[in-house]
Design a protein around this motif. Sequence first.
Motif, PDB file in Angstrom:
ATOM      1  N   LYS A 126      17.357  -2.839  -3.321  1.00 26.59           N
ATOM      2  CA  LYS A 126      17.819  -2.037  -4.156  1.00 26.59           C
ATOM      3  C   LYS A 126      16.489  -1.775  -5.158  1.00 26.59           C
ATOM      4  CE  LYS A 126      22.303  -3.964  -4.756  1.00 26.59           C
ATOM      5  NZ  LYS A 126      23.523  -4.543  -5.574  1.00 26.59           N
ATOM      6  N   GLY A 127      15.531  -1.237  -4.522  1.00 29.23           N
ATOM      7  CA  GLY A 127      14.200  -1.013  -5.299  1.00 29.23           C
ATOM      8  C   GLY A 127      13.043  -1.892  -5.168  1.00 29.23           C
ATOM      9  N   TYR A 128      13.502  -3.164  -4.821  1.00 25.12           N
ATOM     10  CA  TYR A 128      12.377  -4.242  -4.953  1.00 25.12           C
ATOM     11  C   TYR A 128      11.931  -4.554  -3.578  1.00 25.12           C
ATOM     12  CZ  TYR A 128      13.427  -4.584  -9.921  1.00 25.12           C
ATOM     13  OH  TYR A 128      13.423  -4.461 -11.418  1.00 25.12           O
ATOM     14  N   ILE A 129      10.879  -5.380  -3.695  1.00 24.43           N
ATOM     15  CA  ILE A 129      10.291  -5.873  -2.506  1.00 24.43           C
ATOM     16  C   ILE A 129       9.557  -7.385  -2.733  1.00 24.43           C
ATOM     17  CG2 ILE A 129       8.042  -4.955  -2.751  1.00 24.43           C
ATOM     18  CD1 ILE A 129       7.679  -4.977   0.374  1.00 24.43           C
ATOM     19  N   MET A 130       9.874  -8.237  -1.908  1.00 26.58           N
ATOM     20  CA  MET A 130       9.249  -9.646  -1.970  1.00 26.58           C
ATOM     21  C   MET A 130       8.106  -9.569  -1.042  1.00 26.58           C
ATOM     22  SD  MET A 130      12.243 -12.378  -2.198  1.00 26.58           S
ATOM     23  CE  MET A 130      13.042 -11.773  -0.846  1.00 26.58           C
ATOM     24  N   MET A 131       6.762  -9.544  -1.847  1.00 26.81           N
ATOM     25  CA  MET A 131       5.557  -9.353  -1.127  1.00 26.81           C
ATOM     26  C   MET A 131       4.788 -10.904  -0.858  1.00 26.81           C
ATOM     27  SD  MET A 131       4.145  -5.966  -2.264  1.00 26.81           S
ATOM     28  CE  MET A 131       2.715  -5.742  -1.098  1.00 26.81           C
ATOM     29  N   SER A 132       4.274 -10.944   0.161  1.00 32.39           N
ATOM     30  CA  SER A 132       3.735 -12.397   0.377  1.00 32.39           C
ATOM     31  C   SER A 132       2.713 -12.928  -0.530  1.00 32.39           C
ATOM     32  CB  SER A 132       2.742 -12.273   1.709  1.00 32.39           C
ATOM     33  OG  SER A 132       3.756 -12.443   2.901  1.00 32.39           O
ATOM     34  N   ARG A 133       2.795 -13.976  -0.904  1.00 28.46           N
ATOM     35  CA  ARG A 133       1.833 -14.904  -2.027  1.00 28.46           C
ATOM     36  C   ARG A 133       1.074 -15.751  -1.532  1.00 28.46           C
ATOM     37  NH1 ARG A 133       3.081 -18.615  -6.146  1.00 28.46           N
ATOM     38  NH2 ARG A 133       5.196 -18.807  -5.243  1.00 28.46           N
ATOM     39  N   ASN A 134      -0.126 -16.099  -2.031  1.00 29.45           N
ATOM     40  CA  ASN A 134      -0.933 -16.994  -1.156  1.00 29.45           C
ATOM     41  C   ASN A 134      -1.133 -16.730   0.281  1.00 29.45           C
ATOM     42  OD1 ASN A 134      -1.066 -18.287  -3.914  1.00 29.45           O
ATOM     43  ND2 ASN A 134       0.862 -19.469  -3.366  1.00 29.45           N
ATOM     44  N   LYS A 135      -1.366 -15.519   0.682  1.00 29.36           N
ATOM     45  CA  LYS A 135      -1.634 -15.123   1.800  1.00 29.36           C
ATOM     46  C   LYS A 135      -2.992 -14.241   1.893  1.00 29.36           C
ATOM     47  CE  LYS A 135       1.535 -16.316   5.207  1.00 29.36           C
ATOM     48  NZ  LYS A 135       1.532 -16.260   6.534  1.00 29.36           N
ATOM     49  N   ASP A 136      -3.997 -15.121   1.362  1.00 28.06           N
ATOM     50  CA  ASP A 136      -5.265 -14.258   1.430  1.00 28.06           C
ATOM     51  C   ASP A 136      -5.220 -12.790   0.665  1.00 28.06           C
ATOM     52  OD1 ASP A 136      -8.065 -14.382   1.603  1.00 28.06           O
ATOM     53  OD2 ASP A 136      -7.886 -13.533   3.684  1.00 28.06           O
ATOM     54  N   ASN A 137      -4.423 -12.713  -0.410  1.00 30.12           N
ATOM     55  CA  ASN A 137      -4.595 -11.375  -1.041  1.00 30.12           C
ATOM     56  C   ASN A 137      -3.966 -10.107  -0.245  1.00 30.12           C
ATOM     57  OD1 ASN A 137      -4.812  -9.576  -3.201  1.00 30.12           O
ATOM     58  ND2 ASN A 137      -6.999  -9.096  -2.846  1.00 30.12           N
ATOM     59  N   GLN A 138      -2.837 -10.707   0.545  1.00 35.55           N
ATOM     60  CA  GLN A 138      -2.554  -9.831   1.503  1.00 35.55           C
ATOM     61  C   GLN A 138      -2.219  -8.462   0.631  1.00 35.55           C
ATOM     62  OE1 GLN A 138       1.453  -9.538   4.155  1.00 35.55           O
ATOM     63  NE2 GLN A 138       0.296 -10.953   5.046  1.00 35.55           N
ATOM     64  N   CYS A 139      -2.215  -7.276   1.459  1.00 37.37           N
ATOM     65  CA  CYS A 139      -1.927  -6.044   0.982  1.00 37.37           C
ATOM     66  C   CYS A 139      -2.937  -5.243  -0.220  1.00 37.37           C
ATOM     67  CB  CYS A 139      -0.439  -5.513   0.908  1.00 37.37           C
ATOM     68  SG  CYS A 139       0.484  -5.806   2.203  1.00 37.37           S
ATOM     69  N   GLY A 140      -3.685  -6.514  -0.835  1.00 40.98           N
ATOM     70  CA  GLY A 140      -4.390  -6.302  -1.774  1.00 40.98           C
ATOM     71  C   GLY A 140      -3.872  -6.367  -3.434  1.00 40.98           C
ATOM     72  N   ILE A 141      -2.811  -7.291  -3.284  1.00 43.83           N
ATOM     73  CA  ILE A 141      -1.534  -7.433  -4.420  1.00 43.83           C
ATOM     74  C   ILE A 141      -2.538  -7.674  -5.652  1.00 43.83           C
ATOM     75  CG2 ILE A 141      -1.018  -9.459  -3.859  1.00 43.83           C
ATOM     76  CD1 ILE A 141       1.859  -8.479  -4.719  1.00 43.83           C
ATOM     77  N   ALA A 142      -3.577  -8.472  -5.477  1.00 47.95           N
ATOM     78  CA  ALA A 142      -4.233  -9.164  -6.773  1.00 47.95           C
ATOM     79  C   ALA A 142      -5.666  -8.409  -6.930  1.00 47.95           C
ATOM     80  CB  ALA A 142      -4.416 -10.457  -6.559  1.00 47.95           C
ATOM     81  N   SER A 143      -5.859  -7.408  -6.153  1.00 49.32           N
ATOM     82  CA  SER A 143      -7.145  -6.686  -6.220  1.00 49.32           C
ATOM     83  C   SER A 143      -7.399  -5.838  -7.582  1.00 49.32           C
ATOM     84  CB  SER A 143      -7.270  -5.686  -5.051  1.00 49.32           C
ATOM     85  OG  SER A 143      -7.473  -6.360  -3.789  1.00 49.32           O
ATOM     86  N   ASN A 144      -6.241  -5.144  -8.004  1.00 46.21           N
ATOM     87  CA  ASN A 144      -6.230  -4.434  -9.207  1.00 46.21           C
ATOM     88  C   ASN A 144      -5.109  -4.387 -10.031  1.00 46.21           C
ATOM     89  OD1 ASN A 144      -8.836  -2.563  -9.064  1.00 46.21           O
ATOM     90  ND2 ASN A 144      -8.138  -2.005  -6.969  1.00 46.21           N
ATOM     91  N   ALA A 145      -5.228  -5.602 -10.668  1.00 40.97           N
ATOM     92  CA  ALA A 145      -4.010  -5.927 -11.532  1.00 40.97           C
ATOM     93  C   ALA A 145      -4.294  -5.937 -13.040  1.00 40.97           C
ATOM     94  CB  ALA A 145      -3.562  -7.534 -11.271  1.00 40.97           C
ATOM     95  N   SER A 146      -3.480  -5.615 -14.084  1.00 40.57           N
ATOM     96  CA  SER A 146      -3.664  -5.141 -15.399  1.00 40.57           C
ATOM     97  C   SER A 146      -2.502  -5.052 -16.029  1.00 40.57           C
ATOM     98  CB  SER A 146      -4.774  -3.956 -15.640  1.00 40.57           C
ATOM     99  OG  SER A 146      -4.357  -2.830 -14.974  1.00 40.57           O
ATOM    100  N   TYR A 147      -2.736  -5.203 -17.458  1.00 35.40           N
ATOM    101  CA  TYR A 147      -1.537  -5.099 -18.336  1.00 35.40           C
ATOM    102  C   TYR A 147      -1.873  -4.587 -19.641  1.00 35.40           C
ATOM    103  CZ  TYR A 147      -2.822  -9.771 -20.154  1.00 35.40           C
ATOM    104  OH  TYR A 147      -3.271 -10.702 -20.768  1.00 35.40           O
ATOM    105  N   PRO A 148      -1.196  -4.002 -20.446  1.00 29.22           N
ATOM    106  CA  PRO A 148      -1.451  -3.431 -21.805  1.00 29.22           C
ATOM    107  C   PRO A 148      -1.339  -4.505 -22.809  1.00 29.22           C
ATOM    108  CG  PRO A 148       0.606  -2.863 -21.203  1.00 29.22           C
ATOM    109  CD  PRO A 148       0.334  -3.717 -20.051  1.00 29.22           C
ATOM    110  N   LEU A 149      -2.173  -4.275 -24.006  1.00 34.54           N
ATOM    111  CA  LEU A 149      -1.688  -5.004 -25.293  1.00 34.54           C
ATOM    112  C   LEU A 149      -1.245  -3.953 -25.980  1.00 34.54           C
ATOM    113  CD1 LEU A 149      -5.469  -6.606 -25.639  1.00 34.54           C
ATOM    114  CD2 LEU A 149      -3.399  -7.685 -24.765  1.00 34.54           C
ATOM    115  N   VAL A 150      -0.196  -4.477 -26.914  1.00 30.68           N
ATOM    116  CA  VAL A 150       0.692  -3.571 -27.741  1.00 30.68           C
ATOM    117  C   VAL A 150       0.763  -4.268 -29.108  1.00 30.68           C
ATOM    118  CG1 VAL A 150       2.120  -2.639 -25.709  1.00 30.68           C
ATOM    119  CG2 VAL A 150       2.852  -4.613 -26.946  1.00 30.68           C
TER     120      VAL A 150
END
Length: 328
Positions: free
Chosen positions: A304-328
């Motif tokens: 329904k629009g979501y995916i469960m992507m592998s975690r702790n798999k050596d940064n598979q798909c680069g999921i942690a390569s460019n992560a950020s969030y805003p300050l509001v």
Amino acid sequence: MKGFLAFVLCLVASSGYVLNFGEYDAEWMAWKSFHNKKYETQREEDARYTIWGDNLKKIQQHNSEGHSYTLAMNHFGDLTVDEYRIFVLQHRSHFSQETRREGATFLPPSGATLPATVDWRTRGYVTPVKNQGVLGESWSFSVTGSVEGQHFKKTGKLVSLSEQNLVDCSGCREFHEHEGVIDCGFKYIKRNGGIDTESGYPSPCHTFCCFLKDKVGATVTGYVDVPHGNETALQYAVATVGPISIVVNSGLQSFQFYQSGVYDDPACTSMVQDHAMLVVGYGTLQGKDYWLVKNSWGTRWGMKGYIMMSRNKDNQCGIASNASYPLV
């Protein structure tokens, strides 16, 4: 009836049942009807039918092999994987492993403990799944998603924000890839004094930018970058901050037709970044750690629009390569 036929098609694909020639014709007609597919010539339709049938066979083959995730026919079914990369992942040049990161660096809170499972949807931080359609600007949906979450955290009000405002006015779609298009979006909202609500931004916009100051739905004061490639840091950020903007490799056919389960494809390298998404949680399913990720391809893709992507798999798909969030 359309919904029922589509359900039958998904069931056939996920079960591994092999269709005969006549059944392929019936399922093709059902798929076209459900997704409102129309072709200009019979020659074009014949070509798309061949691609669709080939994709369905690959989906059935995958689902018969006992992977941790299943595939299903969806609205990308008449596209080859190369076409999918061109038409769906339109602006690959926005993303790079070598982005210059200028935000504050995320540091895990001292003494923070990590819960086993996090799902920010259950706490009101996440708007319904959107569909980028022909807009093709996934980065804008990732930016609005994380701003929506942080705005809710600050005000208690969940406001859907305008991706079109970002695309039209920020200049980020032409932004140099090494400077980071996600962070560019946060910078624009800060210097602009806010971003319009989805309902408040004029659509269609008949000039290059239709921002309306009285329709601002959220503001940004800065942004924070999660250390490159560090899944532990990303986990702390998701657990303590809220939804986090990310960029991943989504160019594989297994991603194109993902349906459910923990997506784990060893071919999904972290060296490619082509699609922006939003991490809204994490957990473990049947012994497999996963990231819960919101996409912008509508509810007919994935879970329904979501995916469960592998975690702790050596940064598979680069999921942690460019992560950020805003300050509001």
